[in-house]
Write a protein that holds these residues in place. Sequence first.
Motif: not given
Length: 362
Positions: A97-122
């Motif tokens: 467990p002390a050496r356990l790591t997780f990489g990309d969980l997908g939350y930031a990737r999804a949020a930033l894709d959605s942010w592009k849409v939100f930002s353009a519409m706003q």
Amino acid sequence: MSAGVHLVGSVPLESTEAVFRAATTALGDLIGRLPDGETGDRTGWVGFQLPLLQNHPDFVMAPRPGAESADDVEKAIRAESEDYEVPVFRLRDGADPARLTFGDLGYARAALDSWKVFSAMQDAGEIGAGVRFQVSLPTPLAPLLLFVDERDHLRAEPAYRAAMLRELDAICAAVPHERLAVQWDVAPELALIERAWPSVFGEDVEREVVDRVAAVGAAVPDDVQLGFHFCYGDLGHQHFVEPADMRILVDLCTAVRRGVPRRIDWVHMPVPRSRDDDAYFAPLRDLELDGATELFLGLVHATDGLDGAARRIAAARRATTTEFGVGTECGLGRRAPESVPALLDLHRAAAGLAAEARAGRR
């Protein structure tokens, strides 16, 4: 003063843009924060984390009747029925467990894709200038409580929490803080507090939960809006356990508020469809919120419409003088997409009743 309506997170439409358009058209200035609907592979809330565990070299699927294959993982992700078994994973023998790591969980990737849409519409004036982009995140412990063997919850937690906080940092680095709102979804933890699920925390479950929830709240930058969605779950449109009243919600919210060393901008609490009685809402009298914190009650239910919402609004108003907005118990997910427009219209109508109640006209 409450913005009127809070969309918890999930909205089962075909795309992020469709969610933004539907919500903005139906709710207009009643909504101050706009989530992306958790569309695509996120429709099952944290279900899209299952492949992360399935493909992780340090995890193996624990034997469990009805949930033993990749097909079972896919079924759980899509949440296509109400009787599926959720796969459970455990740390592989010999994994450190002390050496356990997780990489990309997908939350930031999804949020930033959605942010592009939100930002353009706003920027084009299609979303109100004052509306913030809302990113809803599960607490780091939530996916582990749902999908990892209980003997490994605490062993895997530090690595998964570190990965989730990296996702938060990436979101906050990419989205202007004055246009961002972050919501932590606190759900399986309530099953622990209710003693409905086994816990490795020992007897002091409440303190362990509060410490964890307060810590992730404190991780959100001060100039980003922060909210909490407290939830009893929606698996098969059923709660983990039916709350006796709002006591646990109120006590948890109050303890988190004391533990977070920054402003909390909103909290959301569920109200079961069957509860329009004074006993359920009575603990609201003890809720401690700062004047800047908005309260939203998840009292909108498609199955009993405006009449049911009116009963629950009246009961809540008898219990508290705190202003409150409205929402559903647990997002709009896991329902037919064609039902969404009517449900959004119901939000608008219920918000109108809540405003009338505040003004003393109902």
